[in-house]
Scaffold this active site. Structure first.
Site, PDB file in Angstrom:
ATOM      1  N   PHE A 129      -5.931   4.438   0.974  1.00 53.28           N
ATOM      2  CA  PHE A 129      -6.937   3.301   1.107  1.00 53.28           C
ATOM      3  C   PHE A 129      -6.475   2.013   0.606  1.00 53.28           C
ATOM      4  CE2 PHE A 129      -7.604   5.151  -2.996  1.00 53.28           C
ATOM      5  CZ  PHE A 129      -8.171   3.905  -3.654  1.00 53.28           C
ATOM      6  N   CYS A 130      -7.154   1.080   1.303  1.00 50.04           N
ATOM      7  CA  CYS A 130      -6.895  -0.374   0.825  1.00 50.04           C
ATOM      8  C   CYS A 130      -8.329  -0.919   0.967  1.00 50.04           C
ATOM      9  CB  CYS A 130      -5.843  -0.886   1.474  1.00 50.04           C
ATOM     10  SG  CYS A 130      -6.014  -1.007   3.175  1.00 50.04           S
ATOM     11  N   THR A 131      -8.286  -2.415   1.226  1.00 50.67           N
ATOM     12  CA  THR A 131      -9.494  -3.046   1.463  1.00 50.67           C
ATOM     13  C   THR A 131      -9.965  -3.048   2.827  1.00 50.67           C
ATOM     14  OG1 THR A 131      -8.553  -4.978  -0.126  1.00 50.67           O
ATOM     15  CG2 THR A 131     -10.530  -5.513   1.279  1.00 50.67           C
TER      16      THR A 131
END
Length: 293
Positions: free
Chosen positions: A197-199
């Site tokens: 996951f990331c922004t």
């Protein structure tokens, strides 16, 4: 589908939220970037939009802020390009434009990874929707009974603002470090389902594809990243806020700006508690850099 958050709760005493802030990207082959750039510059200037657009051979990435009418007109124009007709957008609202200026840049990659064999448009890694991920985390395993492990792909200073509970964090200084690190730790994830996951989805999409390429069997990306997760399920299984690359610095699970800021001198993230320290002098220093001046 375009996400809307029209009924986001207002912060007590805050001015009404009148600006729409969008984040969107798509991996798709793009050419004639020198011709596209002035077109994007012209429409953004005409509509008074602020933010950043990256045009690359592998696709487009954008963070923009403007009024609802102007954002909608801009998106209609973008989607008139058949390659971007299905562009998905994440939204939040604010009382001010979330960026101070407008930049349209041409770059080699949407997000620098230096892995030229990764071409997400030729086939995405499996993705998991926010509601499904929440259910997995609620029950402690995926639908096949495998333990779920969350893996950060963001830089360390972003993680420090907030992240999923019990996540694997390699304290990355830059995304280009990820491929080597994740390959070294492959054995740690045997028999488990990995969710990167990331922004907003860009880094975790590239990360998941790379992990597939090096032999990870059960790896997913969080569709739409943390921002989409906040929008659809709130802050369940997440502690803190989400760092964003604009003047707001961080958004809470209600997608509202927080009191977190960045140091003008060293760009370190400064939490509300750290802002009480004598070393924090707005525009000059913070606890991370005070003794370096």
């Amino acid at each position: 589908m375009q996400a809307t958050i029209e009924n986001a709760p207002a912060t007590p005493g805050a001015a009404p939220a009148v600006y729409v802030n969008i984040a969107a990207y798509k991996f798709i082959t793009m050419d004639k970037l020198d011709e596209l750039r002035p077109q994007y510059q012209e429409i953004c200037a005409r509509l008074g939009l602020k933010g950043t657009i990256l045009l690359t051979p592998e696709g487009i990435n954008m963070f923009l802020s403007g009024t609802r009418a102007n954002i909608d007109e801009y998106l209609a124009w973008v989607r008139s390009d058949a390659r971007l007709a299905d562009l998905e957008v994440k939204e939040s609202l604010s009382a001010e434009q979330s960026h101070r200026r407008m930049l349209v840049r041409i770059k080699k990659e949407i997000i620098t990874m230096r892995m030229p064999l990764i071409k997400p448009e030729e086939g995405r890694a499996p993705h998991v929707e926010a509601k499904t991920l929440k259910r997995w985390l609620d029950q402690g395993h995926d639908d096949n009974g495998k333990p779920v492990v969350m893996v950060e792909t963001r830089n360390d200073y972003e993680v420090d603002v907030g992240t999923f509970n019990n996540t694997v964090d390699y304290r990355l200084k830059k995304f280009t470090e990820f491929p080597e690190i994740i390959e070294k730790h492959k054995a740690d994830f045997e028999g488990k389902t990995v969710v990167t996951f990331c922004t907003g989805g860009i880094r975790c999409e590239k990360a998941a594809i790379h992990m597939q390429n090096i032999g990870y069997d059960n790896v997913y990306q969080l569709e739409g990243g943390i921002l989409k997760y906040f929008e659809e399920v709130g802050g369940a299984h997440y502690t803190g806020d989400c760092f964003v690359f604009d003047y707001r610095t961080a958004l809470n699970p209600q997608l509202q700006p927080t009191e977190t800021t960045q140091c003008f001198a060293c760009r370190a993230v400064v939490t509300p508690r750290q802002q009480l320290a004598p070393e924090y002098v707005p525009g000059k220093s913070c606890p991370a850099c005070f003794d370096k001046h």
